[in-house]
Design an enzyme around this catalytic site. Structure first.
Site, short mmCIF file in Angstrom:
data_model
loop_
_atom_site.label_atom_id
_atom_site.label_comp_id
_atom_site.label_asym_id
_atom_site.label_seq_id
_atom_site.Cartn_x
_atom_site.Cartn_y
_atom_site.Cartn_z
N ASP A 95 0.85 -1.18 0.00
CA ASP A 95 0.00 0.00 0.00
C ASP A 95 0.90 1.24 0.00
O ASP A 95 1.75 1.38 0.88
CB ASP A 95 -0.80 -0.04 1.32
CG ASP A 95 -2.21 0.46 1.17
OD1 ASP A 95 -2.37 1.50 0.54
OD2 ASP A 95 -3.11 -0.20 1.70
N ASP A 195 -3.18 4.58 -2.27
CA ASP A 195 -4.22 5.10 -1.38
C ASP A 195 -4.78 6.42 -1.93
O ASP A 195 -4.01 7.30 -2.35
CB ASP A 195 -3.57 5.34 0.00
CG ASP A 195 -4.57 5.68 1.07
OD1 ASP A 195 -5.47 4.87 1.30
OD2 ASP A 195 -4.43 6.76 1.69
N GLU A 248 -6.94 3.49 -5.37
CA GLU A 248 -8.17 3.71 -4.61
C GLU A 248 -8.71 5.08 -5.01
O GLU A 248 -8.01 6.09 -4.87
CB GLU A 248 -7.88 3.68 -3.11
CG GLU A 248 -9.17 3.72 -2.32
CD GLU A 248 -9.00 4.19 -0.89
OE1 GLU A 248 -9.81 3.82 -0.04
OE2 GLU A 248 -8.04 4.95 -0.61
N HIS A 322 -10.88 -2.97 4.57
CA HIS A 322 -10.66 -2.57 5.96
C HIS A 322 -11.42 -1.30 6.35
O HIS A 322 -11.37 -0.88 7.50
CB HIS A 322 -9.17 -2.37 6.19
CG HIS A 322 -8.63 -1.26 5.31
ND1 HIS A 322 -8.52 -1.38 3.95
CD2 HIS A 322 -8.22 -0.01 5.60
CE1 HIS A 322 -8.06 -0.26 3.44
NE2 HIS A 322 -7.86 0.60 4.42
N ASP A 323 -12.07 -0.65 5.37
CA ASP A 323 -12.82 0.58 5.67
C ASP A 323 -14.32 0.34 5.63
O ASP A 323 -15.10 1.28 5.88
CB ASP A 323 -12.52 1.66 4.61
CG ASP A 323 -11.08 2.15 4.66
OD1 ASP A 323 -10.49 2.15 5.76
OD2 ASP A 323 -10.55 2.52 3.60
C1 NOJ Z 1 -8.08 5.18 2.51
C2 NOJ Z 1 -7.67 4.08 3.39
O1 NOJ Z 1 -8.20 2.88 2.91
C3 NOJ Z 1 -8.15 4.43 4.78
O2 NOJ Z 1 -8.03 3.36 5.68
C4 NOJ Z 1 -7.41 5.65 5.24
O3 NOJ Z 1 -7.92 6.08 6.47
C5 NOJ Z 1 -7.53 6.79 4.23
N1 NOJ Z 1 -7.36 6.36 2.88
C6 NOJ Z 1 -6.50 7.84 4.49
O4 NOJ Z 1 -5.23 7.36 4.17
#
Ligand code: NOJ
Length: 544
Positions: A95, A195, A248, A322-323
């Site tokens: 990542d 990210d 992402e 994970h989010d």
């Molecule tokens: C996306 C990530 O998946 C998340 O976990 C993170 O808090 C934010 N970007 C900021 O980096």
């Protein structure tokens, strides 16, 4: 294209497997589970950040891009992870968090000491201490600008106050980032997940959002983002065609994603987009609950499938990460029909056009954690919004109902391996509580049952590998207006499959008999298609 037949598995290292009893997952823990992952059949392991970090946002606040955080192990451990994964024909994806750094990063610290060179790595602006530069809001709540009295300047942070945004308009920043990618390439890393990479090019950081929204229109898919990604590609991963990249993309558009992940775009291999994971947001707001809008979910998934296909671009396929809350709790029934709904959701994702991602625990049907005390929540976003919702006057009970559905900690609870204490994750005290249901839901149980969710995932993964149709076939939506059925066709030359998925627990009867097709896969072990779909049933038919 090297990624069409691949399945990627996401490991959240902090919660995967602890090897030394400190309650944190670590690299040796991952190594000890590689045989399990090989048996599952995945090709590539995406690891969330394990570089040095104060962990304000669980590693997405990087303090040193080239150093492994000692809580995860050493660089030697990481090198041996690559070797051991490769030995089992799996690769490692890392990542790269390049939209921002931790405020503990050396660049930011030197900026604070007044070094102009490093102030230009970020967005520092002069201004009066009582008025932020703009009205933009941080994605974790509160203003997106923070004042630093010692230098009389504000800096921009789209996320936590400890995550300062990098200024990609500065060529030095772009050079540093390419250098970091090359550093990990030299170690044998064969994949990169970038990210929130569509936020790196900001239009004008000094302009107020006239709609009094959070300012996203000024930095989402910003003016130079495609140029910067092409440059990064050319100066780093683009040199090795076996490398897989995924960006992402926050609040993006198909139009932009075609450019990010077009086969000839020379930017990225594929994209994560999130519109399909906002179909239960009331008024587009994550912290306001609403039932899943199923017609909307269908139309978003279908339009992304078709939009990317028509333009020769590639999607990453996922419902979990994970989010996100656990998909079986969100779109399925995590009690009575847990197995049916978990396998139905997996089927519709894995047989689409794109590359599927499995988030740890998804393959055994892990559910939301349903914590009901703020002390059980660790995530910075959840904790911030707990306070914000309290200030808004919401009752605690209502706030917990929201957190139980929306908190990122739902995804982050430790991996459930066995029925032993702490689900076999750690012999110590886990950094985040283990989900109370680990006695029933764990890898050990799943492995013993040949009809388990785990066994079904293995079948899905093998199907993709065996069938060029799944990798390359054309996607065509079916039953677009049906209120409870999600259905599509995949076609390649004379081959065809049809996926029919019941998204609800009420039975569905279909008039079409699909003569000339036979059952290829059923999540309820049906051998013959009988025009009926029971609760959360999915039938995959193949043309004879
Ligand atoms: C996306 C990530 O998946 C998340 O976990 C993170 O808090 C934010 N970007 C900021 O980096």
């Amino acid at each position: 294209m090297s990624f069409k037949n691949k399945v990627i598995y996401q490991i959240y290292p902090k919660s995967f497997q602890d090897s030394n009893g400190d309650g944190w997952g670590d690299i040796q823990g991952i190594i000890s589970r590689l045989d399990y992952l090989k048996e599952l059949g995945v090709d590539c392991l995406w690891l969330n950040p394990m570089t040095l970090s104060p962990q304000k946002d669980n590693g997405y606040d990087v303090a040193n891009y080239r150093e492994i955080d000692p809580r995860y192990g050493t660089m030697a451990d990481f090198e041996s992870l690559i070797k051991e994964a490769n030995r089992r024909d799996m690769t490692i994806m890392l990542d790269m968090v390049f939209n921002h750094t931790s405020t503990e990063h050396e660049w930011f610290q030197r900026a604070l000491k007044g070094e102009k060179k490093y102030q230009d790595y970020y967005f520092f602006r002069d201004g009066s201490p009582d008025k932020p530069i703009t009205n933009w809001q941080s994605k974790f709540g509160g203003p997106a600008w923070q004042y630093v009295p010692s230098i009389n300047k504000w800096y921009l942070h789209l996320y936590d106050v400890t995550q300062a945004d990098l200024n990609w308009d500065n060529p030095e920043v772009r050079r540093e980032c390419a250098d970091i990618v090359r550093f990990w390439m030299n170690k044998g890393v064969k994949g990169f997940r970038f990210d929130v990479v569509n936020l790196i090019s900001k239009a004008n950081v000094e302009e107020d959002d006239p709609n009094l929204f959070d300012g996203r229109q000024f930095y989402t898919d910003g003016p130079h983002v495609h140029e910067y990604l092409k440059e990064l590609n050319e100066n780093s991963f683009g040199k090795d065609p076996s490398i897989i990249t995924v960006g992402e993309m926050s609040s993006t558009s198909i139009e932009n994603c075609v450019k990010y992940a077009g086969f000839d775009a020379h930017e990225l291999s594929m994209v994560f987009s999130f519109h399909h994971l906002k179909v239960d947001y009331h008024n587009q707001k994550k912290w306001e609950l609403q039932e899943v809008d199923f017609p909307l979910l269908k139309s978003i998934l279908n339009s992304w499938q078709i939009g990317m296909q028509e333009n020769d671009a590639w999607n990453a396929l996922f419902l979990n990460n994970h989010d996100q809350p656990r998909s079986v709790s969100r779109f399925g029934d995590d009690q009575v029909y847990r197995k049916e709904s978990a396998t139905m959701l997996a089927t519709i994702m894995h047989l689409m056009r794109g590359t599927p991602y499995i988030f740890q625990g998804e393959e055994i049907g892990m559910t939301n954690a349903y914590f009901h005390h703020i002390d059980d929540y660790v995530d910075v976003e959840s904790r911030n919004y707990f306070s914000i919702m309290k200030e808004e006057g919401k009752k605690e009970e209502e706030i917990y109902a929201i957190l139980q559905e929306r908190s990122r900690d739902n995804a982050r609870t430790p991996m459930q391996w066995t029925r032993e204490e702490n689900a076999g994750f750690t012999s110590g005290k886990p950094w985040l509580k283990v989900n109370a249901n680990y006695n029933e839901i764990n890898v050990e149980e799943e492995r013993m049952d040949e009809h388990s969710i785990l066994a079904y995932y293995k079948q899905l993964i093998q199907l993709r590998k065996k069938m060029p149709l799944i990798q390359d076939g054309i996607y065509e939506p079916l039953y677009e207006n049906h209120p409870s059925l999600f259905a599509y066709k995949r076609k390649l030359k004379d081959e065809e499959i049809i996926v029919l998925a019941n998204f609800y627990k009420e039975n569905i009867h279909l008039d079409e008999a699909f003569d000339g097709y036979r059952m290829l896969l059923s999540n309820v072990d049906k051998e013959i298609y009988n025009q009926q779909l029971g609760p959360y049933e999915v039938a995959v038919l193949i043309k004879e």
